[in-house]
Design a protein around this motif. Structure first.
Motif, PDB file in Angstrom:
ATOM      1  N   MET A   1      -2.414   3.482  -8.203  1.00  0.00           N
ATOM      2  CA  MET A   1      -2.001   2.234  -7.610  1.00  0.00           C
ATOM      3  C   MET A   1      -0.872   2.504  -6.620  1.00  0.00           C
ATOM      4  N   LEU A   2      -1.007   1.931  -5.453  1.00  0.00           N
ATOM      5  CA  LEU A   2      -0.022   2.123  -4.392  1.00  0.00           C
ATOM      6  C   LEU A   2       0.763   0.836  -4.167  1.00  0.00           C
ATOM      7  N   THR A   3       1.994   0.987  -3.743  1.00  0.00           N
ATOM      8  CA  THR A   3       2.813  -0.172  -3.411  1.00  0.00           C
ATOM      9  C   THR A   3       2.574  -0.572  -1.965  1.00  0.00           C
ATOM     10  N   VAL A   4       3.101  -1.730  -1.602  1.00  0.00           N
ATOM     11  CA  VAL A   4       2.966  -2.216  -0.227  1.00  0.00           C
ATOM     12  C   VAL A   4       3.644  -1.260   0.743  1.00  0.00           C
ATOM     13  N   SER A   5       4.811  -0.759   0.385  1.00  0.00           N
ATOM     14  CA  SER A   5       5.524   0.157   1.277  1.00  0.00           C
ATOM     15  C   SER A   5       4.777   1.482   1.451  1.00  0.00           C
ATOM     16  N   GLU A   6       4.116   1.960   0.402  1.00  0.00           N
ATOM     17  CA  GLU A   6       3.347   3.203   0.516  1.00  0.00           C
ATOM     18  C   GLU A   6       2.143   3.021   1.444  1.00  0.00           C
ATOM     19  N   VAL A   7       1.483   1.882   1.334  1.00  0.00           N
ATOM     20  CA  VAL A   7       0.345   1.603   2.209  1.00  0.00           C
ATOM     21  C   VAL A   7       0.821   1.449   3.651  1.00  0.00           C
ATOM     22  N   ALA A   8       1.956   0.782   3.835  1.00  0.00           N
ATOM     23  CA  ALA A   8       2.511   0.603   5.180  1.00  0.00           C
ATOM     24  C   ALA A   8       2.836   1.954   5.809  1.00  0.00           C
ATOM     25  N   ARG A   9       3.427   2.841   5.038  1.00  0.00           N
ATOM     26  CA  ARG A   9       3.754   4.184   5.531  1.00  0.00           C
ATOM     27  C   ARG A   9       2.489   4.959   5.868  1.00  0.00           C
ATOM     28  N   ARG A  10       1.464   4.808   5.041  1.00  0.00           N
ATOM     29  CA  ARG A  10       0.217   5.541   5.244  1.00  0.00           C
ATOM     30  C   ARG A  10      -0.460   5.149   6.557  1.00  0.00           C
ATOM     31  N   PHE A  11      -0.432   3.852   6.895  1.00  0.00           N
ATOM     32  CA  PHE A  11      -1.088   3.381   8.108  1.00  0.00           C
ATOM     33  C   PHE A  11      -0.147   3.252   9.296  1.00  0.00           C
ATOM     34  N   GLY A  12       1.131   3.460   9.085  1.00  0.00           N
ATOM     35  CA  GLY A  12       2.091   3.378  10.184  1.00  0.00           C
ATOM     36  C   GLY A  12       2.322   1.967  10.675  1.00  0.00           C
ATOM     37  N   VAL A  13       2.303   1.013   9.746  1.00  0.00           N
ATOM     38  CA  VAL A  13       2.540  -0.393  10.091  1.00  0.00           C
ATOM     39  C   VAL A  13       3.701  -0.905   9.240  1.00  0.00           C
ATOM     40  N   SER A  14       4.111  -2.144   9.505  1.00  0.00           N
ATOM     41  CA  SER A  14       5.205  -2.716   8.725  1.00  0.00           C
ATOM     42  C   SER A  14       4.670  -3.277   7.408  1.00  0.00           C
ATOM     43  N   GLN A  15       5.601  -3.535   6.492  1.00  0.00           N
ATOM     44  CA  GLN A  15       5.222  -4.128   5.215  1.00  0.00           C
ATOM     45  C   GLN A  15       4.680  -5.535   5.429  1.00  0.00           C
ATOM     46  N   ALA A  16       5.187  -6.228   6.432  1.00  0.00           N
ATOM     47  CA  ALA A  16       4.710  -7.577   6.732  1.00  0.00           C
ATOM     48  C   ALA A  16       3.229  -7.551   7.129  1.00  0.00           C
ATOM     49  N   THR A  17       2.809  -6.513   7.828  1.00  0.00           N
ATOM     50  CA  THR A  17       1.405  -6.388   8.221  1.00  0.00           C
ATOM     51  C   THR A  17       0.525  -6.203   6.991  1.00  0.00           C
ATOM     52  N   VAL A  18       0.964  -5.354   6.077  1.00  0.00           N
ATOM     53  CA  VAL A  18       0.196  -5.128   4.844  1.00  0.00           C
ATOM     54  C   VAL A  18       0.129  -6.419   4.037  1.00  0.00           C
ATOM     55  N   LEU A  19       1.238  -7.153   3.944  1.00  0.00           N
ATOM     56  CA  LEU A  19       1.243  -8.427   3.227  1.00  0.00           C
ATOM     57  C   LEU A  19       0.316  -9.441   3.892  1.00  0.00           C
ATOM     58  N   ALA A  20       0.224  -9.398   5.209  1.00  0.00           N
ATOM     59  CA  ALA A  20      -0.693 -10.288   5.923  1.00  0.00           C
ATOM     60  C   ALA A  20      -2.143  -9.933   5.601  1.00  0.00           C
ATOM     61  N   TRP A  21      -2.460  -8.642   5.531  1.00  0.00           N
ATOM     62  CA  TRP A  21      -3.808  -8.208   5.151  1.00  0.00           C
ATOM     63  C   TRP A  21      -4.151  -8.712   3.755  1.00  0.00           C
ATOM     64  N   ILE A  22      -3.173  -8.666   2.850  1.00  0.00           N
ATOM     65  CA  ILE A  22      -3.388  -9.158   1.487  1.00  0.00           C
ATOM     66  C   ILE A  22      -3.576 -10.674   1.506  1.00  0.00           C
ATOM     67  N   ALA A  23      -2.788 -11.378   2.301  1.00  0.00           N
ATOM     68  CA  ALA A  23      -2.855 -12.844   2.357  1.00  0.00           C
ATOM     69  C   ALA A  23      -4.201 -13.344   2.869  1.00  0.00           C
ATOM     70  N   ILE A  24      -4.798 -12.641   3.821  1.00  0.00           N
ATOM     71  CA  ILE A  24      -6.093 -13.076   4.359  1.00  0.00           C
ATOM     72  C   ILE A  24      -7.253 -12.407   3.624  1.00  0.00           C
ATOM     73  N   ALA A  25      -6.955 -11.723   2.531  1.00  0.00           N
ATOM     74  CA  ALA A  25      -7.951 -11.080   1.655  1.00  0.00           C
ATOM     75  C   ALA A  25      -8.732  -9.976   2.349  1.00  0.00           C
ATOM     76  N   GLU A  26      -8.138  -9.382   3.361  1.00  0.00           N
ATOM     77  CA  GLU A  26      -8.766  -8.231   4.005  1.00  0.00           C
ATOM     78  C   GLU A  26      -8.519  -6.973   3.164  1.00  0.00           C
ATOM     79  N   LEU A  27      -7.391  -6.965   2.473  1.00  0.00           N
ATOM     80  CA  LEU A  27      -7.019  -5.876   1.578  1.00  0.00           C
ATOM     81  C   LEU A  27      -6.804  -6.470   0.195  1.00  0.00           C
TER      82      LEU A  27
END
Length: 80
Positions: A1-27
């Motif tokens: 299991m990965l955290t939001v910050s780990e996923v953000a680091r992996r893709f080179g985006v901000s944590q807000a972007t990862v949270l947005a992906w989660i909010a729209i159910a893309e991730l």
């Protein structure tokens, strides 16, 4: 299991972007905070969900349709 910050680091985006992906159910992610109605959710992303996300975002090669023309039966083609 990965955290939001780990996923953000992996893709080179901000944590807000990862949270947005989660909010729209893309991730897909799981909230592991103490209560379901807690003010601050703690999201965890499984590796399987991350693989599905990556496959969905990977560009697929375009398949171009071949344009065919009808050939008349009474016409003899000498040159193609």
């Amino acid at each position: 299991m990965l955290t939001v910050s780990e996923v953000a680091r992996r893709f080179g985006v901000s944590q807000a972007t990862v949270l947005a992906w989660i909010a729209i159910a893309e991730l897909k992610a799981v909230n592991v905070s103490r209560g379901a109605r807690s003010k601050r959710p703690r999201w965890r992303i499984s590796t399987a969900a991350l693989e599905v996300f990556e496959l969905a975002r990977t560009p697929q090669p375009e398949i171009k349709a071949v344009k065919r023309t009808k050939r008349q039966n009474d016409v003899i083609e000498f040159y193609k």
